[in-house]
Write an enzyme that holds these catalytic residues in place. Structure first.
Site, PDB file in Angstrom:
ATOM      1  N   GLU A  82      -2.608   7.896  -2.491  1.00 30.12           N
ATOM      2  CA  GLU A  82      -1.516   6.854  -2.708  1.00 30.12           C
ATOM      3  C   GLU A  82      -1.150   6.079  -1.431  1.00 30.12           C
ATOM      4  O   GLU A  82      -1.289   6.535  -0.368  1.00 30.12           O
ATOM      5  CB  GLU A  82      -0.296   7.507  -3.008  1.00 30.12           C
ATOM      6  N   GLY A  83      -0.961   4.764  -1.723  1.00 24.97           N
ATOM      7  CA  GLY A  83      -0.433   3.948  -0.405  1.00 24.97           C
ATOM      8  C   GLY A  83       0.378   2.708  -0.781  1.00 24.97           C
ATOM      9  O   GLY A  83       0.805   2.682  -2.124  1.00 24.97           O
ATOM     10  N   PHE A  85      -0.852  -0.216  -1.518  1.00 23.97           N
ATOM     11  CA  PHE A  85      -1.546  -0.615  -2.693  1.00 23.97           C
ATOM     12  C   PHE A  85      -1.271  -0.056  -4.233  1.00 23.97           C
ATOM     13  O   PHE A  85      -1.340  -0.906  -4.980  1.00 23.97           O
ATOM     14  CB  PHE A  85      -3.023  -0.776  -2.488  1.00 23.97           C
ATOM     15  N   VAL A  88      -4.923   5.729  -6.369  1.00 25.80           N
ATOM     16  CA  VAL A  88      -6.353   5.669  -6.644  1.00 25.80           C
ATOM     17  C   VAL A  88      -6.689   6.916  -7.356  1.00 25.80           C
ATOM     18  O   VAL A  88      -6.286   8.052  -6.850  1.00 25.80           O
ATOM     19  CB  VAL A  88      -7.074   5.724  -5.140  1.00 25.80           C
ATOM     20  N   ASP A 209      -8.482  -5.067  10.512  1.00 24.18           N
ATOM     21  CA  ASP A 209      -7.872  -3.771  10.370  1.00 24.18           C
ATOM     22  C   ASP A 209      -8.777  -2.530  10.413  1.00 24.18           C
ATOM     23  O   ASP A 209      -8.582  -1.553   9.878  1.00 24.18           O
ATOM     24  CB  ASP A 209      -7.141  -3.957   8.883  1.00 24.18           C
TER      25      ASP A 209
END
Length: 419
Positions: A82-83, A85, A88, A209
């Protein structure tokens, strides 16, 4: 994806990014080193609108229903990470038809679902489709497809079972073991090849990045770059740089980019130098839990790295006995060159690749030579590579997969494609 250097805000990645009509088709997971050039036979018309980008990409357009089936309706126990965004999920599709299959059959995929309330937006999602849908390289993560249905935005990637470089360097415990010297050299070289490809005259892309969480590892520890939400086209014509808002991740951004917003390929080289230093030291680029004066890794380590007698103060103690002093000094010198304050003194990524190839060859041919550490560095540290003075063989990739007793350690940031 990356975050603003002062706060987590949306990244700037316009969806009308172009490549000067230089593209590569995505055609598989070839991990060889011979596919580093762009194929002149796979150059579609340059897409300029959102619709053109999606239609011209070499990706499968999935329906939401297909991805629900592939991930068992996005079950919580299928979450890989998780992040900002969103989440997943692990899923399965048929290797040939790319249709959803039963869990455990076909090939494993990682499905990233955009959180509409998160810090990442549609433009970053579209940038990912634009770049990874057109570029293919052994050291870029393969994007298989996408889903754009009503308000839903999803991306489907190849599954990277070894997870992120970040976890292998900094996370201690059951699954993630510290990488050996040999594997660190391999991962550094793989990542350098990925950046060199992006900077090539054919692609002309600035990654923007580069960091350990965006370097993912497959089952054989082949490294691939992921997350292109902040990527930008490089300068064209007689322009020396791209002017843009300062975006990325704190601790990795080049000083001239922070000061002026002028982005060049040498900005990525600086970020590579930071990651190379993290790999050498086993320490994070920024860590406020370290003693005063050591919070910023680059500032603390630079004085030691320029001195062959002092680099041991920087090197990860878990690597002791796995490298020669000469090789360690050469790698530290390369990192210092990448971290030069003035961008003109930094090498380009092709030069970095050449140096790392030479180091890898030296490591294979010469092998490690155990050196005693100076008393001030060795005091209080037991040599992990020796028992009662007897040398222990270098850890292999198979050894790394063994379990160790978990230790408390700060939770790493989420990496989208790992278990």
């Amino acid at each position: 994806m990356g975050v603003c250097l002062s706060a987590q805000i949306k990244a700037e990645s316009p969806f009308n990014t172009v490549f000067n009509s230089k593209y590569v088709s995505t055609d598989g997971n070839d991990l060889g080193s011979t596919n580093d050039k762009v194929s002149a036979n796979s150059v579609p018309q340059t897409p300029r609108s959102e619709g053109e980008i999606l239609q011209s990409s070499n990706l499968k357009s999935f329906t939401l229903s297909e991805l629900k089936t592939a991930t068992r309706n996005f079950r919580p126990d299928s979450v890989l990470g998780e992040g900002g965004f969103g989440s997943v999920f692990k899923g399965w599709i048929d290797e040939n038809s790319l249709t959803a299959t039963k869990p455990g059959t076909g090939i494993v995929i990682a499905v990233k679902r955009l959180n509409q309330d998160g810090i990442q937006g549609h433009r970053e999602w579209l940038a990912e489709v634009n770049y990874l849908g057109q570029l293919s390289h052994p050291h870029l993560v393969r994007l298989i497809g996408f889903c754009l249905e009503d308000e839903h935005r999803l991306l489907v990637y190849e599954f990277m079972p070894r997870g992120s470089l970040e976890n292998h360097l900094f996370r201690r415990g059951s699954y993630f073991q510290p990488l050996s010297w040999s594997l660190r050299l391999k991962v550094a070289l793989d990542a350098a090849k990925g950046l060199a490809f992006l900077h090539s005259a054919e692609a002309k892309v600035i990654y923007r990045d580069f960091k350990t969480s965006n370097v993912l590892l497959d089952s054989k520890y082949n490294a691939k770059l992921s997350d292109f939400g902040l990527a930008k086209d490089g300068p064209t014509g007689d322009k020396s740089h791209v002017s843009t808002r300062v975006m990325g991740t704190y601790g990795y951004a080049a000083p001239e980019y922070l000061a002026t917003g002028h982005l060049t390929a040498k900005s990525d080289v600086y970020s590579f130098g930071v990651v190379l230093l993290e790999m050498l030291s086993g320490k994070r680029a920024v860590d406020k839990n370290r003693p005063s004066g050591q919070h910023n890794l680059v500032e603390w380590a630079k004085p030691f790295m320029a001195n062959k007698r002092k680099i041991f103060r920087v090197l990860d103690t878990r690597l002791q006995g796995q490298y020669s002093t000469d090789d360690a000094y050469k790698l530290a010198t390369l990192a210092l060159r990448c971290l030069s304050i003035e961008s003109k003194f930094r090498p380009n990524m092709d030069q970095v690749v050449t140096t790392l190839e030479q180091l890898q060859l030296s490591n294979v041919n010469g092998g490690p030579r155990v050196r005693r550490r100076s008393a001030d560095v060795n005091r209080g540290h037991q040599n992990p590579s020796s028992v009662n003075g007897s040398r222990v063989r270098r850890r292999s990739a198979d050894d790394i997969s063994r379990l160790e007793t978990p230790n408390a350690y700060p939770r790493p940031s989420a990496s989208p494609l790992y278990t």
